[in-house]
Design a protein around this motif. Structure first.
Motif, PDB file in Angstrom:
ATOM      1  N   ASP A  67      46.532  47.228  50.012  1.00  0.00           N
ATOM      2  CA  ASP A  67      47.388  46.152  50.519  1.00  0.00           C
ATOM      3  C   ASP A  67      46.752  44.767  50.397  1.00  0.00           C
ATOM      4  OD1 ASP A  67      49.555  47.784  51.141  1.00  0.00           O
ATOM      5  OD2 ASP A  67      48.771  48.239  53.136  1.00  0.00           O
ATOM      6  N   ALA A  68      45.475  44.658  50.749  1.00  0.00           N
ATOM      7  CA  ALA A  68      44.822  43.334  50.758  1.00  0.00           C
ATOM      8  C   ALA A  68      44.758  42.730  49.355  1.00  0.00           C
ATOM      9  CB  ALA A  68      43.421  43.431  51.362  1.00  0.00           C
ATOM     10  N   LEU A  69      44.305  43.508  48.362  1.00  0.00           N
ATOM     11  CA  LEU A  69      44.220  42.972  46.995  1.00  0.00           C
ATOM     12  C   LEU A  69      45.606  42.724  46.409  1.00  0.00           C
ATOM     13  CD1 LEU A  69      41.278  44.847  45.232  1.00  0.00           C
ATOM     14  CD2 LEU A  69      41.450  42.415  45.768  1.00  0.00           C
ATOM     15  N   TRP A  70      46.555  43.612  46.705  1.00  0.00           N
ATOM     16  CA  TRP A  70      47.909  43.422  46.187  1.00  0.00           C
ATOM     17  C   TRP A  70      48.518  42.132  46.743  1.00  0.00           C
ATOM     18  CZ3 TRP A  70      50.686  44.165  42.271  1.00  0.00           C
ATOM     19  CH2 TRP A  70      52.080  44.054  42.299  1.00  0.00           C
ATOM     20  N   GLU A  71      48.335  41.895  48.029  1.00  0.00           N
ATOM     21  CA  GLU A  71      48.851  40.656  48.630  1.00  0.00           C
ATOM     22  C   GLU A  71      48.139  39.434  48.045  1.00  0.00           C
ATOM     23  OE1 GLU A  71      48.660  41.059  52.903  1.00  0.00           O
ATOM     24  OE2 GLU A  71      49.889  42.874  52.818  1.00  0.00           O
ATOM     25  N   GLN A  72      46.844  39.552  47.809  1.00  0.00           N
ATOM     26  CA  GLN A  72      46.102  38.449  47.186  1.00  0.00           C
ATOM     27  C   GLN A  72      46.641  38.162  45.785  1.00  0.00           C
ATOM     28  OE1 GLN A  72      41.849  39.101  47.002  1.00  0.00           O
ATOM     29  NE2 GLN A  72      41.551  37.427  45.566  1.00  0.00           N
ATOM     30  N   ALA A  73      46.888  39.200  45.020  1.00  0.00           N
ATOM     31  CA  ALA A  73      47.439  39.022  43.667  1.00  0.00           C
ATOM     32  C   ALA A  73      48.817  38.377  43.726  1.00  0.00           C
ATOM     33  CB  ALA A  73      47.512  40.367  42.944  1.00  0.00           C
ATOM     34  N   GLN A  74      49.631  38.780  44.682  1.00  0.00           N
ATOM     35  CA  GLN A  74      50.961  38.198  44.833  1.00  0.00           C
ATOM     36  C   GLN A  74      50.875  36.728  45.240  1.00  0.00           C
ATOM     37  OE1 GLN A  74      54.053  40.007  44.218  1.00  0.00           O
ATOM     38  NE2 GLN A  74      52.378  41.014  43.157  1.00  0.00           N
ATOM     39  N   ARG A  75      49.966  36.413  46.141  1.00  0.00           N
ATOM     40  CA  ARG A  75      49.823  35.044  46.655  1.00  0.00           C
ATOM     41  C   ARG A  75      49.231  34.109  45.597  1.00  0.00           C
ATOM     42  NH1 ARG A  75      47.068  36.544  50.538  1.00  0.00           N
ATOM     43  NH2 ARG A  75      45.013  36.023  49.783  1.00  0.00           N
ATOM     44  N   GLN A  76      48.140  34.529  44.943  1.00  0.00           N
ATOM     45  CA  GLN A  76      47.441  33.678  43.964  1.00  0.00           C
ATOM     46  C   GLN A  76      48.062  33.726  42.576  1.00  0.00           C
ATOM     47  OE1 GLN A  76      42.843  34.025  45.449  1.00  0.00           O
ATOM     48  NE2 GLN A  76      43.450  35.299  43.783  1.00  0.00           N
ATOM     49  N   GLY A  77      48.643  34.868  42.233  1.00  0.00           N
ATOM     50  CA  GLY A  77      49.146  35.071  40.884  1.00  0.00           C
ATOM     51  C   GLY A  77      48.105  35.675  39.952  1.00  0.00           C
ATOM     52  N   TYR A  78      46.952  36.037  40.473  1.00  0.00           N
ATOM     53  CA  TYR A  78      45.881  36.623  39.660  1.00  0.00           C
ATOM     54  C   TYR A  78      44.855  37.302  40.560  1.00  0.00           C
ATOM     55  CZ  TYR A  78      43.138  32.590  41.160  1.00  0.00           C
ATOM     56  OH  TYR A  78      42.482  31.650  41.921  1.00  0.00           O
ATOM     57  N   LEU A  79      43.998  38.106  39.922  1.00  0.00           N
ATOM     58  CA  LEU A  79      42.798  38.645  40.568  1.00  0.00           C
ATOM     59  C   LEU A  79      41.614  38.369  39.650  1.00  0.00           C
ATOM     60  CD1 LEU A  79      43.853  42.187  41.913  1.00  0.00           C
ATOM     61  CD2 LEU A  79      43.462  40.091  43.237  1.00  0.00           C
ATOM     62  N   ASP A  80      40.484  38.027  40.234  1.00  0.00           N
ATOM     63  CA  ASP A  80      39.245  37.838  39.476  1.00  0.00           C
ATOM     64  C   ASP A  80      38.352  39.048  39.686  1.00  0.00           C
ATOM     65  OD1 ASP A  80      39.921  35.381  38.411  1.00  0.00           O
ATOM     66  OD2 ASP A  80      38.957  34.238  40.010  1.00  0.00           O
ATOM     67  N   ILE A  81      37.856  39.600  38.584  1.00  0.00           N
ATOM     68  CA  ILE A  81      36.983  40.767  38.632  1.00  0.00           C
ATOM     69  C   ILE A  81      35.669  40.393  37.956  1.00  0.00           C
ATOM     70  CG2 ILE A  81      36.724  43.197  37.970  1.00  0.00           C
ATOM     71  CD1 ILE A  81      39.939  42.967  37.630  1.00  0.00           C
ATOM     72  N   PRO A  82      34.567  40.363  38.697  1.00  0.00           N
ATOM     73  CA  PRO A  82      33.282  40.015  38.097  1.00  0.00           C
ATOM     74  C   PRO A  82      32.828  41.101  37.113  1.00  0.00           C
ATOM     75  CG  PRO A  82      33.130  40.119  40.509  1.00  0.00           C
ATOM     76  CD  PRO A  82      34.487  40.609  40.116  1.00  0.00           C
ATOM     77  N   SER A  83      32.286  40.672  35.995  1.00  0.00           N
ATOM     78  CA  SER A  83      31.753  41.608  35.010  1.00  0.00           C
ATOM     79  C   SER A  83      30.480  42.245  35.537  1.00  0.00           C
ATOM     80  CB  SER A  83      31.452  40.871  33.706  1.00  0.00           C
ATOM     81  OG  SER A  83      30.770  41.731  32.809  1.00  0.00           O
ATOM     82  N   LYS A  84      30.351  43.539  35.319  1.00  0.00           N
ATOM     83  CA  LYS A  84      29.108  44.237  35.646  1.00  0.00           C
ATOM     84  C   LYS A  84      28.163  44.222  34.449  1.00  0.00           C
ATOM     85  CE  LYS A  84      31.387  47.270  38.941  1.00  0.00           C
ATOM     86  NZ  LYS A  84      31.916  48.607  39.167  1.00  0.00           N
ATOM     87  N   ARG A  85      28.728  43.910  33.291  1.00  0.00           N
ATOM     88  CA  ARG A  85      27.961  43.938  32.035  1.00  0.00           C
ATOM     89  C   ARG A  85      27.384  42.574  31.675  1.00  0.00           C
ATOM     90  NH1 ARG A  85      28.468  45.788  26.854  1.00  0.00           N
ATOM     91  NH2 ARG A  85      26.901  47.280  26.349  1.00  0.00           N
ATOM     92  N   PHE A  86      28.130  41.502  31.963  1.00  0.00           N
ATOM     93  CA  PHE A  86      27.738  40.156  31.576  1.00  0.00           C
ATOM     94  C   PHE A  86      27.590  39.279  32.816  1.00  0.00           C
ATOM     95  CE2 PHE A  86      30.605  41.710  28.119  1.00  0.00           C
ATOM     96  CZ  PHE A  86      29.640  41.876  27.135  1.00  0.00           C
ATOM     97  N   PRO A  87      26.371  38.956  33.224  1.00  0.00           N
ATOM     98  CA  PRO A  87      26.184  38.101  34.407  1.00  0.00           C
ATOM     99  C   PRO A  87      26.863  36.738  34.216  1.00  0.00           C
ATOM    100  CG  PRO A  87      24.099  39.094  33.716  1.00  0.00           C
ATOM    101  CD  PRO A  87      25.104  39.398  32.635  1.00  0.00           C
ATOM    102  N   GLY A  88      27.570  36.296  35.258  1.00  0.00           N
ATOM    103  CA  GLY A  88      28.242  34.997  35.210  1.00  0.00           C
ATOM    104  C   GLY A  88      29.604  35.019  34.561  1.00  0.00           C
ATOM    105  N   VAL A  89      30.064  36.197  34.134  1.00  0.00           N
ATOM    106  CA  VAL A  89      31.380  36.334  33.501  1.00  0.00           C
ATOM    107  C   VAL A  89      32.339  36.988  34.495  1.00  0.00           C
ATOM    108  CG1 VAL A  89      32.688  37.478  31.659  1.00  0.00           C
ATOM    109  CG2 VAL A  89      30.486  36.415  31.150  1.00  0.00           C
ATOM    110  N   THR A  90      33.545  36.445  34.567  1.00  0.00           N
ATOM    111  CA  THR A  90      34.593  36.989  35.430  1.00  0.00           C
ATOM    112  C   THR A  90      35.848  37.178  34.583  1.00  0.00           C
ATOM    113  OG1 THR A  90      33.702  35.829  37.341  1.00  0.00           O
ATOM    114  CG2 THR A  90      35.982  36.551  37.488  1.00  0.00           C
TER     115      THR A  90
END
Length: 161
Positions: A67-90
């Motif tokens: 629910d929390a991430l879905w509501e965030q996606a609805q409110r912002q229009g996007y989700l940011d996911i940090p890369s585990k492979r490339f530091p500093g990349v989202t």
């Protein structure tokens, strides 16, 4: 069915990798989808079918993200996911759009372009594919890196509706 009919069906994308007509479970990845127009689920999909598919997709996305991430996606229009492979990349994912690669100041991008084109194999509602992308970027980033096509511009996805 004779060999010519089977060949013509194959050319027009009506051939299945295996016959699933007696199986109640849908296995869309076993079919060819090249004949289906972009942003469509096929000529036999009715208005009610689209409505039901999109309703189901919203529920799948909400349950997948929580629910929390879905509501965030609805409110912002996007989700940011940090890369585990490339530091500093989202990775920024938006419903029905290409993946945007964002870099922290001073971080060099792993690709020459800032958008990654990833389309599903078969037609699927935008919101459901959004949940798929979230899981892949969070848990199987190497697979995304392998299949993504870097692009210089943003665009809507072709195999979603």
């Amino acid at each position: 069915m004779n060999l010519l009919d089977r060949f013509l069906d194959f050319l027009h994308g009506r051939d299945s990798v295996r016959d699933t007509s007696d199986v109640p479970l849908e296995l869309p990845w076993t079919r060819r989808w090249h004949h289906v127009a972009k942003r469509s689920a096929g000529p036999d999909f009715r208005r009610e079918d689209y409505r039901q598919a999109r309703t189901n997709a919203r529920e799948v996305a909400r349950l997948t993200l929580g629910d929390a991430l879905w509501e965030q996606a609805q409110r912002q229009g996007y989700l940011d996911i940090p890369s585990k492979r490339f530091p500093g990349v989202t990775y920024r994912i938006r419903i029905g759009r290409r993946v945007e690669v964002r870099c922290a100041p001073g971080v060099r991008a792993p690709w020459p372009f800032s958008y990654l084109c990833i389309n599903p194999t078969y037609p699927i509602p935008d919101e459901e594919f959004f949940a798929h992308l979230y899981l892949y970027l969070r848990d199987r980033e190497d697979e995304v890196i392998r299949v993504a096509a870097p692009q210089p511009w943003d665009q809507i996805l072709g195999r979603t509706f």
